[in-house]
Enzyme design. Structure first.
Site, mmCIF file in Angstrom:
data_model
loop_
_atom_site.group_PDB
_atom_site.id
_atom_site.type_symbol
_atom_site.label_atom_id
_atom_site.label_comp_id
_atom_site.label_asym_id
_atom_site.label_seq_id
_atom_site.Cartn_x
_atom_site.Cartn_y
_atom_site.Cartn_z
ATOM 1 N N LYS A 1 -7.093 6.064 -20.006
ATOM 2 C CA LYS A 1 -7.365 6.517 -21.366
ATOM 3 C C LYS A 1 -6.108 6.378 -22.235
ATOM 4 C CE LYS A 1 -11.196 7.351 -19.232
ATOM 5 N NZ LYS A 1 -11.553 8.651 -18.679
ATOM 6 N N TYR B 1 -15.454 17.142 -16.902
ATOM 7 C CA TYR B 1 -15.752 15.709 -16.947
ATOM 8 C C TYR B 1 -16.812 15.416 -15.884
ATOM 9 C CZ TYR B 1 -15.128 10.725 -16.106
ATOM 10 O OH TYR B 1 -15.340 9.386 -15.913
ATOM 11 N N ASP C 1 -6.260 18.767 -15.730
ATOM 12 C CA ASP C 1 -6.579 17.377 -16.083
ATOM 13 C C ASP C 1 -6.142 17.203 -17.529
ATOM 14 O OD1 ASP C 1 -7.770 15.040 -17.023
ATOM 15 O OD2 ASP C 1 -9.528 15.243 -15.735
ATOM 16 N N ARG D 1 0.853 -1.199 0.000
ATOM 17 C CA ARG D 1 0.000 0.000 0.000
ATOM 18 C C ARG D 1 0.883 1.240 0.000
ATOM 19 N NH1 ARG D 1 -1.559 1.800 4.707
ATOM 20 N NH2 ARG D 1 -2.293 -0.185 5.519
#
Ligand SMILES: *Cc1c(COP(=O)(O)O)cnc(C)c1O
Length: 392
Positions: free
Chosen positions: A212, A114, A187, A61
């Site tokens: 993406k 978005y 972004d 983690r």
């Protein structure tokens, strides 16, 4: 001294041969915990640059060598001090906002953000005392007025935007945000670091949905934040470990594998999208085409100034209206009807009913006759014939 070029960094940054075996690709360290040589005797220093930010490996983690390789690569591609990888683009956005903002703070967000980003501000963060104002980021005057009316801690920008591909001038917004003492976040998912590098234009942080273009093969969900300031990176690192929003080793590995070919894929996405935008512009069934590479696009000049190419996303509206837009989405053979974007395969979707359904009735609502394409890297003649057939 010459600096390595983008394509070289994509293939080599963070990806030295494995010190133990010589494997030329960073292995998938599919492991949760690490043997200690005596209490606190952590290994890992011998991995060199992949372990640059840590003393050694303790628990995945906190740190994992495969994830570290991805982070070093993405930091190099964006020209940032440091990258933190996350389990999704939304986890990356959430971490960055929480690392920067306190209850009572205010943020400016794109009026065509978005949908997931809008939902995060509107339905999640507003509940913990963070207010937001949607602003058209392509209008620097509107941003200046909004900053003058109410101090903001954060200016959140997307460029190009989803689904209307509007363009914000990153350098101009940098000056406005810096004068107002606000942090500028971009972004960069739609452009990818190959086409646009916001940190070099003055942004303080870059966010990616690596799902993406960076991953590029529609086979993994992930996110990343790249920052210029190591102190902000340290806060993000703390928060990610405290919350547990890191990606697993296999997801990090797939994303890194995708990043190696980002430049060649983006060149082809851009070339195919430009031809399709031209075909749509000339087509009698089409009322409007949104593509920043078109000279008629209102953001074209800014896009030429700050981007190396115009990307693979094209949106268009139909003269025949919403019902025909839905029908066209169901008639293509190669363009697959589906959400998401940025993969090698072409996708088609209806934003008002699919990706942007959550914006219905809000100021961010999108036109019902709009179709969005994620243009892939198939043979462009085949893609054009497919669209012509679907448009009738
Ligand atoms: C997909 C997307 C996100 C969210 O990323 P996930 O990986 O789906 O969580 C954020 N911003 C933009 C522009 C996106 O396209």
């Amino acid at each position: 001294m010459r600096h390595d070029g983008f394509e070289t960094l994509a293939i080599h940054a963070g990806q030295q041969a494995d010190p133990a075996t010589g494997a030329v690709v960073p292995p998938i360290y599919q492991v949760s915990t690490y043997k200690q040589d005596g209490v606190g005797g952590l290994r890992g220093k011998e991995l060199g640059a992949a372990a640059r930010w840590i003393e050694g490996y303790e628990y995945s983690r906190t740190d994992n060598p495969t994830r570290g390789a991805l982070e070093e690569c993405l930091a190099a591609l964006e020209g940032g001090a440091r990258c933190l990888a996350f389990a999704s683009g939304m986890a990356a956005a959430d971490a960055l906002i929480r690392a920067v903002c306190r209850p009572g703070d205010h943020a400016l967000i794109p009026h065509d953000a978005y949908g997931g980003t809008f939902r995060l501000f509107d339905k999640v963060l507003a509940g913990s005392g963070l207010s937001y104002l949607p602003v058209p980021m392509s209008d620097a005057g509107a941003v200046r007025d909004a900053l003058a009316a109410r101090p903001a801690r954060l200016v959140w920008v997307e460029t190009p935007t989803n689904p209307l591909l509007s363009i914000a001038d990153i350098a101009a917004l940098h000056h406005l945000a810096a004068d107002a003492g606000a942090l500028l976040v971009v972004d960069n998912t739609f452009a990818s670091p190959y086409l646009q590098q916001p940190l070099a234009l003055g942004a303080d942080a870059v966010v990616h949905s690596t799902t993406k273009y960076i991953g590029g093969h529609s086979d993994v969900v992930g996110g990343a934040v790249v920052v210029a300031d190591p102190e902000l990176a340290e806060r993000l690192y703390f928060l990610r470990n405290a919350v547990g929003s890191a990606p697993g080793p296999f997801d990090a590995w797939l994303t890194l594998r995708g990043a190696k070919t980002l430049a060649v894929r983006m060149d082809r996405h851009c070339a195919n999208a430009a031809r399709i935008a031209d075909m749509l512009t000339a087509h009698p069934a089409v009322a409007a085409v949104y593509y920043p590479g078109l000279a008629s696009h209102p953001g074209h000049e800014v896009a030429v100034k700050q981007m190396r190419g115009f990307g693979g996303m094209v949106s268009f509206r139909l003269r025949a209206g919403a019902a025909e837009a839905l029908a066209v989405c169901g008639r293509t053979r190669l363009f697959t009807l589906g959400e998401s974007l940025g993969g090698v395969e072409s996708l088609i979707e209806h934003p008002a009913r699919m990706t942007h359904a959550s914006t219905a009735g809000s100021p961010l609502e999108v036109p019902a006759d709009l179709i969005r394409l994620s243009v892939g890297i198939e043979s462009c003649d085949d893609l054009i014939e497919d669209l012509r057939m679907a448009l009738g």
